[in-house]
Write a protein that holds these residues in place. Structure first.
Motif, PDB file in Angstrom:
ATOM      1  N   ASP A 105       4.272  14.695  48.865  1.00  0.00           N
ATOM      2  CA  ASP A 105       4.284  15.861  47.980  1.00  0.00           C
ATOM      3  C   ASP A 105       5.694  16.238  47.565  1.00  0.00           C
ATOM      4  O   ASP A 105       5.930  16.654  46.426  1.00  0.00           O
ATOM      5  CB  ASP A 105       3.621  17.061  48.681  1.00  0.00           C
ATOM      6  CG  ASP A 105       2.116  17.096  48.435  1.00  0.00           C
ATOM      7  OD1 ASP A 105       1.722  17.163  47.259  1.00  0.00           O
ATOM      8  OD2 ASP A 105       1.347  17.047  49.400  1.00  0.00           O
ATOM      9  N   ARG A 165      -4.083  20.945  60.818  1.00  0.00           N
ATOM     10  CA  ARG A 165      -3.423  21.229  59.538  1.00  0.00           C
ATOM     11  C   ARG A 165      -4.477  21.848  58.644  1.00  0.00           C
ATOM     12  O   ARG A 165      -5.466  21.195  58.289  1.00  0.00           O
ATOM     13  CB  ARG A 165      -2.868  19.963  58.893  1.00  0.00           C
ATOM     14  CG  ARG A 165      -2.242  20.263  57.527  1.00  0.00           C
ATOM     15  CD  ARG A 165      -1.501  19.085  56.933  1.00  0.00           C
ATOM     16  NE  ARG A 165      -2.372  18.090  56.350  1.00  0.00           N
ATOM     17  CZ  ARG A 165      -1.947  17.081  55.577  1.00  0.00           C
ATOM     18  NH1 ARG A 165      -0.659  16.951  55.298  1.00  0.00           N
ATOM     19  NH2 ARG A 165      -2.788  16.197  55.082  1.00  0.00           N
ATOM     20  N   GLU A 216       7.323  20.386  51.606  1.00  0.00           N
ATOM     21  CA  GLU A 216       6.722  19.482  50.608  1.00  0.00           C
ATOM     22  C   GLU A 216       7.085  19.868  49.188  1.00  0.00           C
ATOM     23  O   GLU A 216       6.523  19.317  48.244  1.00  0.00           O
ATOM     24  CB  GLU A 216       5.198  19.489  50.702  1.00  0.00           C
ATOM     25  CG  GLU A 216       4.637  19.587  52.086  1.00  0.00           C
ATOM     26  CD  GLU A 216       3.221  19.089  52.185  1.00  0.00           C
ATOM     27  OE1 GLU A 216       2.983  17.903  51.919  1.00  0.00           O
ATOM     28  OE2 GLU A 216       2.344  19.903  52.510  1.00  0.00           O
ATOM     29  N   GLU A 272      -6.600  19.224  55.400  1.00  0.00           N
ATOM     30  CA  GLU A 272      -6.020  19.289  54.042  1.00  0.00           C
ATOM     31  C   GLU A 272      -6.112  17.924  53.334  1.00  0.00           C
ATOM     32  O   GLU A 272      -7.150  17.251  53.425  1.00  0.00           O
ATOM     33  CB  GLU A 272      -4.559  19.785  54.150  1.00  0.00           C
ATOM     34  CG  GLU A 272      -4.012  20.380  52.849  1.00  0.00           C
ATOM     35  CD  GLU A 272      -2.615  19.883  52.518  1.00  0.00           C
ATOM     36  OE1 GLU A 272      -2.099  18.980  53.168  1.00  0.00           O
ATOM     37  OE2 GLU A 272      -2.028  20.412  51.543  1.00  0.00           O
ATOM     38  N   ASP A 273      -5.064  17.529  52.670  1.00  0.00           N
ATOM     39  CA  ASP A 273      -5.076  16.291  51.876  1.00  0.00           C
ATOM     40  C   ASP A 273      -5.503  15.112  52.754  1.00  0.00           C
ATOM     41  O   ASP A 273      -5.173  15.059  53.943  1.00  0.00           O
ATOM     42  CB  ASP A 273      -3.691  16.040  51.280  1.00  0.00           C
ATOM     43  CG  ASP A 273      -3.323  17.102  50.244  1.00  0.00           C
ATOM     44  OD1 ASP A 273      -4.176  17.981  49.959  1.00  0.00           O
ATOM     45  OD2 ASP A 273      -2.200  17.070  49.715  1.00  0.00           O
ATOM     46  N   LYS A 307       2.778  22.784  52.445  1.00  0.00           N
ATOM     47  CA  LYS A 307       3.337  23.269  51.175  1.00  0.00           C
ATOM     48  C   LYS A 307       3.933  24.681  51.275  1.00  0.00           C
ATOM     49  O   LYS A 307       3.759  25.507  50.391  1.00  0.00           O
ATOM     50  CB  LYS A 307       2.264  23.204  50.077  1.00  0.00           C
ATOM     51  CG  LYS A 307       1.709  21.788  49.914  1.00  0.00           C
ATOM     52  CD  LYS A 307       0.609  21.660  48.882  1.00  0.00           C
ATOM     53  CE  LYS A 307       0.155  20.234  48.679  1.00  0.00           C
ATOM     54  NZ  LYS A 307      -0.654  19.618  49.691  1.00  0.00           N
TER      55      LYS A 307
HETATM   56 MG   LIG Z   1       1.292  16.739  51.385  1.00  0.00          MG
END
Ligand SMILES: [Mg+2]
Ligand SMILES: CC(C)(COP(=O)(O)OP(=O)(O)OC[C@H]1O[C@@H](n2cnc3c(N)ncnc32)[C@H](O)[C@@H]1OP(=O)(O)O)[C@@H](O)C(=O)NCCC(=O)NCCSC(=O)C[C@](C)(O)C(=O)O
Length: 363
Positions: A189, A97, A162, A60-61, A128
């Protein structure tokens, strides 16, 4: 709505493995993040097996949009090629993740990873998470994919908090599925979603403080300009405390998330220790330097284990009250000591250095 009790532990797809009745307390002091599409990081992973409790391939991020597929494929290759990683193979768990459920990549992440390396994966971290509906979606999809892949063991799910909605729905998230393994704080986040006025990834803030009252002169007049001590406070105390209660209530595990100031190893240690003392079992490591910090902080000290064993021995059947070193110990304090000793035993089982330290207490 949560499923009725009689259906809660039923597999959600024909041929899927039965959900676990209890989430195992596997040591996970450091969840070490790496980008499987980054050749330099990926090359280090085989040698890190056995040196860290959890290796997590992050999709992810922090992974650029143009590299999402490369990272996913890199993770599949690492899962296939790395010995003693994941499932019950060795001391190092294998987590990932995935991208968020509303992203263009989340579905393909789940489908690819479970069908290709699902037998290696212990836990899937879902970012999230907003409410139980997100966990229900992942729960059913994982059951379908596990059945398709012929997996014999269910993959567990870990939710990152988040968003304000995620925090508000924390109890229903924990209760949404028997797959729920734990929760992590996603401070960056979460700060954005809450409109907090910070620009950091975890940790404290010098502006979030409490200042000592002004001293007064002989006439009782407050000296506002005189020197006063101020103490920086913990921005994350409320959220971590909520996580600890929700997780304890549901028999799952809370984790501090990332600490982004990699060079500030001292503040990282402090932040991790606060989480440990409040009840968290681990934290994330973003850089190899943070692994040692997390392993050390989330392992009880020799002094604490020694004291806990003394109290347990002195308390006999665990009832009544005794004095040890001038302090009263009773039924409640012995329970705290049992938590400490149980954790020490779990960690000693996978960490020979700690075993030697804890064994040395009685020698
Ligand atoms: Mg995040
Ligand atoms: C911080 C960065 C950019 C510094 O990376 P760097 O290359 O500048 O560091 P370095 O000290 O120069 O690196 C030294 C060596 O270690 C390697 N290395 C470096 N890191 C790792 C690693 N993790 N695992 C394995 N190896 C690593 C690196 O490749 C290099 O190898 P070399 O000696 O062969 O050149 C880098 O460490 C990194 O990208 N870490 C992972 C970041 C990450 O995963 N972020 C996402 C989680 S936090 C988050 O998402 C927020 C959250 C929860 O969502 C929310 O609060 O909302």
């Amino acid at each position: 709505m949560t499923r009725p009790a009689k259906d809660f532990f039923a597999p959600l797809a024909v041929g899927a493995p039965a959900p676990l009745r209890e989430i195992p307390a596997r040591p996970s002091r450091a969840i070490h993040f790496f980008d499987p599409g980054n050749e330099k990081m990926a090359a280090k992973i085989p040698d890190m097996v056995g040196t860290v409790d959890v290796l997590l391939g992050n999709l992810e991020d922090a992974v650029k949009a143009e590299n999402k597929e490369k990272s996913r494929q890199g993770l599949v290759e690492i899962g296939r090629a790395t010995a003693n990683l994941g499932s019950t193979a060795g001391p190092t768990q294998f987590w990932t993740r995935v991208n968020s459920l509303d992203s263009p990549w989340g579905l393909d992440d789940l489908v690819t990873l479970v069908t290709e390396i699902g037998d290696k994966l212990d836990v899937i971290m879902v970012p999230k998470v907003q409410g139980a509906e997100d966990i229900h979606y992942v729960d059913r999809l994982l059951a379908q994919l596990e059945a398709k892949a012929g997996l014999e063991r269910p993959i567990l799910v870990h939710a990152i908090l988040e968003t304000a909605r995620g925090v508000a729905n924390i109890e229903e998230i924990c209760a949404a599925s028997p797959r729920m393994q734990g929760l992590s704080l996603g401070p960056a986040d979460l700060a954005a979603d809450r409109r907090m006025k910070t620009t950091r990834v975890g940790g404290g803030h010098p502006g979030y403080l409490v200042r000592q009252d002004p001293t007064r002169d002989d006439l009782g007049v407050p000296q506002y300009d005189a020197e006063r001590t101020s103490y920086q406070q913990d921005l994350w105390h409320y959220t971590i405390a909520r996580m600890v209660d929700a997780c304890a209530m549901h028999g799952i595990y809370p984790y501090y998330g990332p600490f982004g100031d990699i060079k500030d190893t001292v503040a990282c240690e402090d932040q991790f220790r606060n989480a440990f003392l409040l009840g968290c079992v681990g934290a994330w490591s973003l850089h190899p330097v943070q692994i040692k910090i997390a392993h050390q902080v989330f392992s009880p000290s020799v002094e604490d284990v020694a004291h806990a064993r003394r109290v347990i021995a002195a308390m006999g059947d665990g009832t009544g009250a005794v004095m040890i070193d001038g302090k009263m110990e009773d039924d409640a304090s012995v329970k705290q000591c049992q938590v400490m000793v149980a954790l020490a035993d779990e960690l000693a089982a996978i960490d020979p250095d700690l075993k030697a330290l804890y064994d040395g207490i009685d020698a």
